[in-house]
Design a protein around this motif. Sequence first.
Motif, mmCIF file in Angstrom:
data_model
loop_
_atom_site.group_PDB
_atom_site.id
_atom_site.type_symbol
_atom_site.label_atom_id
_atom_site.label_comp_id
_atom_site.label_asym_id
_atom_site.label_seq_id
_atom_site.Cartn_x
_atom_site.Cartn_y
_atom_site.Cartn_z
ATOM 1 N N THR A 288 -42.655 43.405 -39.705
ATOM 2 C CA THR A 288 -42.242 44.760 -39.702
ATOM 3 C C THR A 288 -40.861 45.162 -40.150
ATOM 4 N N SER A 289 -39.858 44.314 -40.221
ATOM 5 C CA SER A 289 -38.561 44.712 -40.656
ATOM 6 C C SER A 289 -38.535 45.291 -42.068
ATOM 7 N N SER A 290 -37.796 46.241 -42.249
ATOM 8 C CA SER A 290 -37.706 47.057 -43.425
ATOM 9 C C SER A 290 -36.631 46.344 -44.226
ATOM 10 N N ARG A 291 -35.640 45.452 -43.549
ATOM 11 C CA ARG A 291 -34.745 44.850 -44.088
ATOM 12 C C ARG A 291 -34.732 43.583 -44.236
ATOM 13 N N ASP B 196 -33.349 46.892 -48.496
ATOM 14 C CA ASP B 196 -33.911 47.760 -47.597
ATOM 15 C C ASP B 196 -34.995 48.704 -48.200
ATOM 16 N N SER B 197 -36.370 48.187 -47.736
ATOM 17 C CA SER B 197 -37.305 48.919 -48.308
ATOM 18 C C SER B 197 -37.500 50.451 -47.626
ATOM 19 N N THR B 198 -37.053 50.726 -46.415
ATOM 20 C CA THR B 198 -37.248 52.100 -46.091
ATOM 21 C C THR B 198 -36.329 52.994 -46.714
ATOM 22 N N ARG B 199 -35.274 52.615 -47.018
ATOM 23 C CA ARG B 199 -34.221 53.411 -47.745
ATOM 24 C C ARG B 199 -34.444 53.116 -49.238
ATOM 25 N N ARG B 200 -35.084 52.107 -49.701
ATOM 26 C CA ARG B 200 -35.335 51.788 -51.011
ATOM 27 C C ARG B 200 -34.089 51.601 -51.919
ATOM 28 N N ASN C 276 -39.103 48.349 -57.600
ATOM 29 C CA ASN C 276 -40.562 48.010 -57.317
ATOM 30 C C ASN C 276 -40.638 46.613 -57.741
#
Length: 85
Positions: free
Chosen positions: A50-53, A62-66, A83
Amino acid sequence: MRSCDRPRTDEADRLKVLSAGADDSICKPFGLAELAISIEVVLRPMKAVTSSRIVFDRFAIDSTRREATLNDRIIKLTAWEFNML
């Protein structure tokens, strides 16, 4: 996996095994502490996912901030490049 047909050890022993990371089924009757730890064991692998980093030494994604960073400096990437990364 422990068989429910075997004689049971006391709860303290089962709690030690579960806390150490064993995948185990629960035989009735079971205590609330045993149930809580069994649930934690099942959810344990999900925490890492679940970590976005993701960090690799000085490189981070960081997938949340892209965004991707190297030495805490943002690397400019197109959407396609991110991507692919």
